[in-house]
Design an enzyme around this catalytic site. Structure first.
Site, PDB file in Angstrom:
ATOM      1  N   GLU A 162       0.824  -1.211   0.000  1.00 14.26           N
ATOM      2  CA  GLU A 162       0.000   0.000   0.000  1.00 14.26           C
ATOM      3  C   GLU A 162       0.858   1.260   0.000  1.00 14.26           C
ATOM      4  OE1 GLU A 162      -3.435  -0.128  -0.298  1.00 14.26           O
ATOM      5  OE2 GLU A 162      -2.838  -2.204  -0.659  1.00 14.26           O
ATOM      6  N   ARG A 203      20.273   6.533 -21.097  1.00 15.75           N
ATOM      7  CA  ARG A 203      20.483   6.847 -22.525  1.00 15.75           C
ATOM      8  C   ARG A 203      21.201   8.176 -22.713  1.00 15.75           C
ATOM      9  NH1 ARG A 203      16.584   8.078 -25.642  1.00 15.75           N
ATOM     10  NH2 ARG A 203      17.497   7.362 -27.587  1.00 15.75           N
TER      11      ARG A 203
END
Ligand code: ADE
Length: 261
Positions: free
Chosen positions: A116, A153
Site C-alpha cells: 500500500e 540513454r
C-alpha cells in the site's frame, strides 16, 4: 554514473539490467548499478520489511527503518548527499526532459515501493517522487527500470551515437517518422491482405525513400513526424522546438486537416 536500486525483489531488477544496451554499459563500467535487497537492512530474525497500517485498512505498509538503514549504507559507500528518487503513482510525471535533467546527476538512488506504499516518514529522505504514468503498478520496480533506462540513454558512452540521443525527435517534442528496411516490396497473403487496404497485394516503401534525393527525404521525414504528432499527440506540439521549415509544414498540415473537416 551510479545507480542504487532498493527493492524487495532484486531479481525483478537484475535480470532486465543484464541485457541489451544497459547491460553492455554496466559491463564496460560506464554505468555502475547496485541492486540492494531491502531485507538485508532489517534487524529481526524474519527480515520483516512491512507492517499493518496505523488506523487500520487493507494491505501492508513498507517500514521506514530498513529504508533509512539502506540509505545510510549507500551514503557511507558512495558519499553523500544522495539524490533519492521514490517511484510512486503520487509522484510528478516522469518525462524525457526529466530524464535528461537527471542524467546530470553523478549518482541516483531509486526506491521501489510495494504494497500500500511506504511509511510516509520515508519522504524525509526523498529528493523527488516520480510517476511513470497515470496507472497503478504492483510495485515500483518496473518504474525504477523505466527511469534508469531513460536517464542512462543520456549518459555519454551508453548509447553509441550521442548526437542521435540529443537530437531524438522525442527530445524536440515530436514523434518519430516511419522507418522501412529491405525488401522494397512485400507480397502479402490473404490473411494480411484483409487487415490492410482492400485490394492491396503489395506493401511498398514510399517512393521518396528510394529516390536518393536527400533533401526530399529530409523534408518527407519532417512532414511525417509532424503529421503523426498532429494526429496522435497534438499536446506535444505546444512545447515542441520547431525550425522554420517545420513551422511552415505544420501550417500546411493543419490547413489540409481544416479543409477536410
Ligand atoms: N508504482 C506503482 N505505480 C507506479 C507508477 N505509475 N509510477 C511509478 N511508480 C509506481
Amino acid at each position: 554514473m551510479t545507480f542504487d536500486i532498493v527493492t524487495i525483489f532484486p531479481a525483478m531488477i537484475e535480470q532486465p539490467l543484464a541485457a541489451g544496451i544497459i547491460g553492455r554499459a554496466i559491463e564496460r563500467g560506464t554505468l555502475d548499478v547496485k541492486v540492494r535487497d531491502l531485507r538485508d537492512f532489517t534487524t529481526d530474525r524474519h527480515r520483516v520489511v512491512d507492517d499493518v497500517p496505523y488506523g487500520g485498512g487493507p494491505g501492508m505498509v513498507l517500514k521506514a527503518d530498513p529504508i533509512f538503514r539502506a540509505l545510510d549504507a549507500i551514503e557511507a559507500e558512495r558519499g553523500g548527499p544522495l539524490t533519492v528518487i521514490l517511484t510512486s503513482p503520487q509522484g510528478r510525471r516522469f518525462t524525457q526532459a526529466e530524464a535528461q535533467r537527471l542524467s546530470g546527476a553523478a549518482q541516483i538512488v531509486l526506491l521501489c515501493g510495494r504494497y500500500e506504499g511506504f511509511d510516509d516518514r520515508v519522504r524525509e529522505r526523498v529528493t523527488e517522487e516520480l510517476s511513470i504514468g497515470d496507472y497503478v503498478l504492483t510495485g515500483g520496480e518496473l518504474a525504477a527500470l523505466v527511469v534508469l533506462d531513460a536517464v542512462a540513454r543520456f549518459v555519454p558512452g551508453v548509447v553509441g551515437d550521442e548526437q542521435s540521443v540529443a537530437e531524438d525527435s522525442f527530445s524536440r517534442g515530436l514523434l518519430d517518422f516511419p522507418q522501412y528496411t529491405r525488401p522494397a516490396e512485400i507480397e502479402i497473403d490473404g490473411d494480411t491482405a484483409t487487415a490492410v487496404a482492400e485490394g492491396q497485394r503489395v506493401l511498398k516503401v514510399p517512393d521518396v525513400l528510394l529516390s536518393g534525393n536527400h533533401a526530399e527525404i529530409r523534408r518527407w521525414r519532417k512532414r511525417e513526424a509532424l503529421s503523426r504528432t498532429l494526429d496522435r499527440r497534438p499536446d506535444l506540439l505546444d512545447d515542441a522546438v520547431l525550425d522554420e521549415e517545420e513551422l511552415s509544414l505544420l501550417q500546411e498540415l493543419k490547413g489540409a486537416r481544416d479543409g477536410r473537416d
